[in-house]
Design a protein around this motif. Structure first.
Motif, PDB file in Angstrom:
ATOM      1  N   TYR A 199      49.712  82.583  37.446  1.00  0.00           N
ATOM      2  CA  TYR A 199      50.220  82.856  38.776  1.00  0.00           C
ATOM      3  C   TYR A 199      49.254  82.291  39.805  1.00  0.00           C
ATOM      4  N   GLN A 205      48.178  83.324  43.832  1.00  0.00           N
ATOM      5  CA  GLN A 205      48.322  84.391  44.800  1.00  0.00           C
ATOM      6  C   GLN A 205      47.826  83.906  46.151  1.00  0.00           C
ATOM      7  N   GLY A 225      52.425  87.159  47.781  1.00  0.00           N
ATOM      8  CA  GLY A 225      52.405  87.862  46.509  1.00  0.00           C
ATOM      9  C   GLY A 225      51.982  86.972  45.363  1.00  0.00           C
ATOM     10  N   LEU A 226      52.475  87.293  44.171  1.00  0.00           N
ATOM     11  CA  LEU A 226      52.169  86.535  42.964  1.00  0.00           C
ATOM     12  C   LEU A 226      53.354  85.635  42.637  1.00  0.00           C
TER      13      LEU A 226
END
Lengths: 112, 113
Positions: free
Chosen positions: B35, B37, B42-43
């Motif tokens: 991911y 960020q 967010g992710l």
């Protein structure tokens, strides 16, 4: 694709006040997970909800899964400074991909 | 306890460089994820892998590739780093495909200059 909306983006509270973050999905979910990320840290799993209408508690934290399995909430009673952080929901659709989609998170700021 | 370890906590690279971010998990998990960020976003899932040599694109795969030659190791590759890839990168792993929690590494803060 699946969309997950989480509100509010930020929440300032005085220590001792309650706090709630909401997570809404555009599709029916098989489950929803909640994570907490402390400032400077990484997300840590809190809980998973699977059943329609499910309510789970962890001390001052109450997690709910909506009856239609499209929304969820996390409520913290009497916040403490240790509750500071960003709370994320991660929603898995009941059809299609099994990979959860994260909400954008709600950052909780607790003022002593 | 499950441990997910990312090779670097902080990394500074130059534009155009090839960058490798490494992630290792020690609990024989099937799934691994990368991911990024960013504040307010967010992710966002870049890639995930559900088995050795298997990979699937996430929501934002452009400019990235991945490699999973061994079950415990999942690498994220920036073929030619750009300044818009400056971000926090988080690796995660989980045991099964569905209904299992993800364990995250400590993150790599990448700055591309």
């Amino acid at each position: 694709g699946q969309q997950v909306m989480q509100i509010p983006q930020y929440q300032h509270v005085q220590e001792g006040e309650d706090f709630t973050t909401y997570c809404n999905s555009s599709t029916t979910l098989s489950n929803i997970q909640w994570y907490k990320q402390r400032p400077g840290g990484h997300p840590v799993f809190l809980i998973q909800l699977v059943k329609s209408g499910e309510v789970k508690k962890q001390k001052r934290l109450t997690f709910q899964f909506g009856e239609a399995k499209k929304n969820s909430s996390l409520h913290i009673t009497a916040t403490q400074t240790t509750d500071v952080g960003t709370y994320f929901c991660a929603a898995t659709s009941s059809g299609g991909s099994y990979i959860p989609t994260f909400g954008r998170g709600t950052s909780l700021i607790v003022h002593p | 306890d499950v441990k997910v370890t990312q090779s670097s906590r902080y990394l500074v690279k130059r534009t155009g460089e090839k960058v490798f971010l490494e992630c290792v998990q020690d609990m024989d998990h099937e799934n691994m994820f990368w991911y990024r960020q960013d504040p307010g976003l967010g992710l966002r899932l870049i890639y995930f892998s559900y088995d050795v040599k298997m990979k699937e694109k996430g929501d934002i795969p452009e400019g990235y590739s991945v490699s999973r030659e061994k079950k415990e190791r999942f690498s994220l590759i920036l073929e030619s780093a750009s300044t818009n890839q400056t971000s926090m990168y988080l690796c995660a792993s989980s045991l099964y495909s569905r209904d299992t929690e993800a364990f995250f590494g400590q993150g790599t803060r990448l700055t591309v200059v």
